[in-house]
Design an enzyme around this catalytic site. Structure first.
Site, mmCIF file in Angstrom:
data_model
loop_
_atom_site.group_PDB
_atom_site.id
_atom_site.type_symbol
_atom_site.label_atom_id
_atom_site.label_comp_id
_atom_site.label_asym_id
_atom_site.label_seq_id
_atom_site.Cartn_x
_atom_site.Cartn_y
_atom_site.Cartn_z
ATOM 1 N N HIS A 216 -16.623 32.424 -17.325
ATOM 2 C CA HIS A 216 -15.911 33.465 -17.488
ATOM 3 C C HIS A 216 -14.956 33.568 -18.692
ATOM 4 O O HIS A 216 -14.615 32.390 -19.118
ATOM 5 C CB HIS A 216 -15.185 33.788 -16.236
ATOM 6 N N GLU B 14 -12.158 34.576 -19.311
ATOM 7 C CA GLU B 14 -10.745 34.188 -19.351
ATOM 8 C C GLU B 14 -10.812 32.756 -19.205
ATOM 9 O O GLU B 14 -9.809 31.944 -19.645
ATOM 10 C CB GLU B 14 -9.789 34.988 -18.252
ATOM 11 N N CYS C 7 -11.203 37.561 -11.261
ATOM 12 C CA CYS C 7 -11.511 37.339 -9.770
ATOM 13 C C CYS C 7 -10.703 36.147 -9.286
ATOM 14 O O CYS C 7 -9.915 35.527 -9.882
ATOM 15 C CB CYS C 7 -13.179 36.955 -10.013
ATOM 16 N N CYS D 204 -10.623 33.033 -11.299
ATOM 17 C CA CYS D 204 -9.784 32.960 -12.720
ATOM 18 C C CYS D 204 -8.307 33.262 -12.521
ATOM 19 O O CYS D 204 -7.602 32.621 -13.005
ATOM 20 C CB CYS D 204 -10.458 34.136 -13.512
#
Length: 142
Positions: free
Chosen positions: A44, A46, A74, A77
């Site tokens: 992801h 981030e 999410c 993260c």
């Protein structure tokens, strides 16, 4: 910069999410999603940006850092943000199906959590959301 990283991710066929990590006035990292290219569910935007920022700082602790991301993080993260001890998260579009900084839940509200960070939501939400809607509309069209 996060929007530009999201656009670059879309060009690569990735879900258009971009993230930036800054510490004070210093830009530490910019990243876009890479799940498809890496075939890695952890890729992801981030998480990638925070990993690069940690390397730039020489520490896993991102204590004085801010993460800017185009989509609400999410649970994975948001949990990583807790673990990295970030100071602040700013995100654009809410994620009612998976966001965990307010939409589906909030990782900061788990009892006993020993770190808390500030969250600002809805920054450039229209621009962030438009990119996602366009991407998925085009995906469905194909």
């Amino acid at each position: 910069m996060a929007l530009q990283a999201a656009d670059a991710a879309a060009v690569r066929g990735e879900v258009p999410v971009g993230a930036v990590v800054v510490c004070g006035e210093k830009l530490l990292a910019v990243a876009g999603n890479r799940r498809e290219a890496a075939q890695d569910f952890c890729a992801h935007a981030e998480l990638i940006a925070m990993q690069h920022a940690a390397r730039a700082l020489g520490s896993w602790r991102l204590v004085d850092c801010e993460v800017y991301v185009t989509l609400e993080p999410c649970p994975m993260c948001a949990g990583a943000m807790l673990q990295a001890r970030v100071a602040r998260v700013v995100y654009g579009a809410a994620d009612p199906k998976g966001g965990f900084l307010g939409s589906c839940g909030d990782v900061r509200e788990i009892p006993g959590i020993n770190h808390h960070f500030e969250v600002r939501s809805g920054v450039l939400s229209s621009a962030c959301g438009d990119r996602l809607r366009s991407f998925f509309r085009e995906l469905r069209r194909r």
